[in-house]
Design an enzyme around this catalytic site. Structure first.
Site, mmCIF file in Angstrom:
data_model
loop_
_atom_site.group_PDB
_atom_site.id
_atom_site.type_symbol
_atom_site.label_atom_id
_atom_site.label_comp_id
_atom_site.label_asym_id
_atom_site.label_seq_id
_atom_site.Cartn_x
_atom_site.Cartn_y
_atom_site.Cartn_z
ATOM 1 N N LYS A 152 0.853 -1.229 0.174
ATOM 2 C CA LYS A 152 -0.146 0.000 -0.003
ATOM 3 C C LYS A 152 0.857 1.228 0.045
ATOM 4 O O LYS A 152 1.396 1.413 0.885
ATOM 5 C CB LYS A 152 -1.015 -0.030 1.086
ATOM 6 C CG LYS A 152 -1.985 1.189 0.874
ATOM 7 C CD LYS A 152 -2.589 1.637 2.322
ATOM 8 C CE LYS A 152 -1.986 2.915 2.789
ATOM 9 N NZ LYS A 152 -1.924 4.147 1.873
ATOM 10 N N GLU A 227 9.194 1.055 11.064
ATOM 11 C CA GLU A 227 10.431 1.967 10.798
ATOM 12 C C GLU A 227 9.674 3.402 11.003
ATOM 13 O O GLU A 227 8.956 3.816 10.138
ATOM 14 C CB GLU A 227 10.775 1.882 9.293
ATOM 15 C CG GLU A 227 11.514 0.530 9.140
ATOM 16 C CD GLU A 227 12.990 0.291 10.004
ATOM 17 O OE1 GLU A 227 13.426 1.210 10.236
ATOM 18 O OE2 GLU A 227 13.427 -0.762 9.659
ATOM 19 N N CYS A 261 13.371 10.615 7.266
ATOM 20 C CA CYS A 261 13.554 10.061 8.669
ATOM 21 C C CYS A 261 14.757 10.354 9.365
ATOM 22 O O CYS A 261 14.713 10.299 10.479
ATOM 23 C CB CYS A 261 12.924 8.811 8.791
ATOM 24 S SG CYS A 261 13.670 7.525 7.608
ATOM 25 N N GLU A 351 9.419 15.941 15.479
ATOM 26 C CA GLU A 351 9.862 15.629 14.104
ATOM 27 C C GLU A 351 9.308 16.748 13.026
ATOM 28 O O GLU A 351 7.850 16.566 12.997
ATOM 29 C CB GLU A 351 9.556 14.308 13.698
ATOM 30 C CG GLU A 351 10.113 13.784 12.190
ATOM 31 C CD GLU A 351 9.821 12.510 11.922
ATOM 32 O OE1 GLU A 351 8.512 12.156 11.977
ATOM 33 O OE2 GLU A 351 10.753 11.695 11.231
HETATM 34 P P1 NAD Z 1 2.012 8.222 8.136
HETATM 35 O O1 NAD Z 1 2.340 7.404 9.096
HETATM 36 O O2 NAD Z 1 1.152 9.242 7.953
HETATM 37 O O3 NAD Z 1 1.811 7.240 6.767
HETATM 38 C C1 NAD Z 1 2.420 6.119 6.376
HETATM 39 C C2 NAD Z 1 1.642 4.941 5.489
HETATM 40 O O4 NAD Z 1 0.681 4.595 6.575
HETATM 41 C C3 NAD Z 1 0.836 5.519 4.510
HETATM 42 O O5 NAD Z 1 0.743 4.955 3.268
HETATM 43 C C4 NAD Z 1 -0.603 5.791 4.988
HETATM 44 O O6 NAD Z 1 -1.605 5.790 4.186
HETATM 45 C C5 NAD Z 1 -0.602 4.661 5.982
HETATM 46 N N1 NAD Z 1 -1.695 4.677 6.968
HETATM 47 C C6 NAD Z 1 -2.056 6.018 7.523
HETATM 48 N N2 NAD Z 1 -3.035 5.368 8.532
HETATM 49 C C7 NAD Z 1 -3.061 4.293 8.662
HETATM 50 C C8 NAD Z 1 -3.647 3.170 9.649
HETATM 51 N N3 NAD Z 1 -4.738 3.627 10.310
HETATM 52 N N4 NAD Z 1 -3.604 1.961 9.193
HETATM 53 C C9 NAD Z 1 -2.572 1.443 8.453
HETATM 54 N N5 NAD Z 1 -2.214 2.535 7.696
HETATM 55 C C10 NAD Z 1 -2.125 3.765 7.714
HETATM 56 O O7 NAD Z 1 3.583 8.786 7.404
HETATM 57 P P2 NAD Z 1 3.965 9.699 6.288
HETATM 58 O O8 NAD Z 1 3.461 11.149 6.463
HETATM 59 O O9 NAD Z 1 3.546 9.172 4.788
HETATM 60 O O10 NAD Z 1 5.262 9.572 6.190
HETATM 61 C C11 NAD Z 1 6.206 10.536 7.065
HETATM 62 C C12 NAD Z 1 6.649 9.957 8.434
HETATM 63 O O11 NAD Z 1 7.513 8.514 8.018
HETATM 64 C C13 NAD Z 1 7.722 10.383 9.272
HETATM 65 O O12 NAD Z 1 7.355 10.137 10.517
HETATM 66 C C14 NAD Z 1 9.002 9.699 8.921
HETATM 67 O O13 NAD Z 1 9.966 9.909 9.958
HETATM 68 C C15 NAD Z 1 8.564 8.427 8.738
HETATM 69 N N6 NAD Z 1 9.576 7.330 8.029
HETATM 70 C C16 NAD Z 1 10.468 6.652 8.696
HETATM 71 C C17 NAD Z 1 11.158 5.978 8.041
HETATM 72 C C18 NAD Z 1 11.964 4.921 8.545
HETATM 73 O O14 NAD Z 1 12.600 4.124 7.983
HETATM 74 N N7 NAD Z 1 12.117 5.002 10.052
HETATM 75 C C19 NAD Z 1 11.356 6.111 6.645
HETATM 76 C C20 NAD Z 1 10.523 7.152 5.923
HETATM 77 C C21 NAD Z 1 9.601 7.707 6.503
#
Ligand code: NAD
Length: 449
Positions: A152, A227, A261, A351
């Site tokens: 997804k 992650e 991240c 963040e």
């Molecule tokens: P997000 O948590 O809003 O969304 C991530 C994914 O989760 C999306 O595909 C979203 O549609 C899905 N999602 C949202 N609600 C959900 C639910 N209730 N159940 C299941 N899936 C759901 O994050 P974002 O805004 O897309 O990305 C930014 C964040 O990602 C930042 O906090 C960043 O630090 C983190 N990030 C972490 C890493 C790592 O490897 N640690 C790498 C890249 C980004």
């Protein structure tokens, strides 16, 4: 689904229909059907298919990089590097297929064997900042171990994942093994988390949603790897090569417009060189080339969306120490920004996920370690020093999963990647990732006559 936009121009790129629960269930069912034959594909054949996918990614590298650059607003040079890594990831896990095997263990009364079994259908949920790259970090080990997947992508950036799914079919990976479902996190993502036929969720995203994923997975005792977010420190000691550290520090935050991240967004500088370092940092930050992501020499593009720009802007209170220039006209631009603050201030604790770095002084090594660790996160970080013993002491003391000395670099295909504390758990990349996509089975064979 909202119209997919180019964040640099605000022009529409695509209109996609959002999948619902029914489509998600259909993808899970397809993955379940495909699992029984995919899990028994001979290792050499599975490796060959992954290698073919890697080669197709290489052959379509420019197309994939352009899709990613336009959809995320990231500079084309960065997007090219990310796509090159996607191919390397598939090559690496193609090579790992027949090396991830069990053991024979001598025991009383017989022999014990271990097998590494696939989990079944795995749900892969990825964010918008490195859409294809992060998808590959999960797809590579998941497929190598014999799982089938439902991927997804994030709502804002689904285009590269859809193209990759086509390439997987072109590579000869059987239908149903790689499924991509585009839709809302609260619908498609949540359904993957709750569905009893999904054995594991590989999640990358915010800590907030990560908590929901972990809680949702509890009902079916699903495996999860998370992650999550970060608030990493870039620690600059007085004995460092200050010129080199100052030249590199902007790119540890402003690469991908800070939507990273691993962004080392807290720059901790030893007080005795603080003023000197800050002057060099301002000069280096002013030199970051911000503009059209399609140009080869652009170093920073816009933020991913108008809503995200608003969130990022909400972090700046008062006059920053430095604010860069952004292009006129459309696009979700936000300037490179340097702020002097305390480690307890909101901007240094939360963040930001945008191009804002906070500069904070420290007194000595113990103080630097304390500040670096005073955060709920523990993903990444850098230490700049010419003293090798100090470098080792500090990397051992900092609570983070991925550290670098005299470098910004966080990610390599062959080295494990993941967080401490609320940056998550489980490791991606390297051979360690295979453990997250397989289950160890222990078998005892009696040798009694
Ligand atoms: P997000 O948590 O809003 O969304 C991530 C994914 O989760 C999306 O595909 C979203 O549609 C899905 N999602 C949202 N609600 C959900 C639910 N209730 N159940 C299941 N899936 C759901 O994050 P974002 O805004 O897309 O990305 C930014 C964040 O990602 C930042 O906090 C960043 O630090 C983190 N990030 C972490 C890493 C790592 O490897 N640690 C790498 C890249 C980004």
């Amino acid at each position: 689904m909202p119209t997919i936009l180019n964040p640099a121009t605000e022009e529409p790129l695509a209109d996609l229909e959002s999948a619902g629960v029914e489509e998600t269930d259909a993808a899970i069912a397809a993955a379940k059907r495909a699992f029984s034959s995919w899990r028994i594909v001979a290792p050499a054949d599975r490796a060959r298919l992954l290698r073919r996918l890697a080669t197709l990614v290489e052959e379509h590298a420019e197309e994939l990089a352009r899709i990613e650059s336009r959809n995320v607003g990231k500079p084309i040079s960065g997007a090219r590097g990310e796509v090159a890594m996607v191919a390397q990831v598939f090559h690496f896990y193609a090579g790992a297929v027949d090396k991830h095997h069990g053991a024979t263990i001598p025991v009383a009364g017989g022999e014990a064997l271990t097998f590494h079994e696939p989990l079944g259908v795995v749900g892969l949920i990825v964010p918008w900042n490195f859409p294809l790259n992060i998808a590959s970090w999960k797809l590579g080990p998941a497929l190598a171990c014999g799982n089938t997947v439902v991927l997804k992508p994030a709502e804002l950036t689904p285009l590269s994942a859809l193209r990759l799914a086509e390439l997987a079919l072109d590579a000869g990976i059987p239908e149903g093994v790689v499924n991509v479902v585009v839709g809302a996190g609260s619908v498609v993502g949540q359904r993957l988390v709750e569905h009893p036929d999904v054995a594991k969720i590989g999640f990358t995203g915010s800590t907030e949603v990560g908590r929901q994923v972990m809680a949702g997975a509890a009902a079916t005792v699903k495996r999860v790897t998370l992650e999550l977010g970060g608030k990493s420190a870039n620690v600059v000691f007085a004995d460092a090569d200050l010129e080199r550290a100052a030249a590199a520090a902007p790119y540890a935050v402003f690469d991908n417009a800070g939507q990273d991240c691993c962004a080392r967004s807290r720059i901790l500088v030893q007080r005795s060189v603080y003023d000197e370092f800050l002057d060099s940092l301002v000069t280096a930050t002013a030199n970051v080339k911000v503009g059209d992501p399609a140009l080869d020499d652009t170093e920073m593009g816009p933020l991913v969306s108008a809503a995200h720009r608003e969130t990022v802007a909400g972090f700046v209170e008062g006059e920053p120490r430095f604010r860069g220039e952004v292009p006129d006209g459309p696009g979700f631009w936000f300037p490179c920004t340097l702020v002097e603050a305390g480690n307890d201030d909101r901007i240094a604790r939360e963040e930001v996920f945008g191009p804002i770095a906070t500069v904070i002084p420290f007194e000595d090594e113990a103080h630097a370690v304390r500040l670096a660790n005073e955060t709920p996160y523990g993903l990444s970080g850098s230490i700049w020093t010419r003293d090798g013993a100090r470098a080792l002491r500090v990397v051992r003391a900092v609570e983070a999963g991925v550290l670098s000395v005299n470098s910004n670099s966080s990610v390599r295909v062959s080295t494990p990647f993941g967080g401490f504390k609320q940056s998550g758990f489980g490791r991606e990349l390297g051979l360690e990732a295979l453990a997250g996509y397989s289950e160890v089975k222990s078998v005892f064979l009696s040798t009694e006559a």
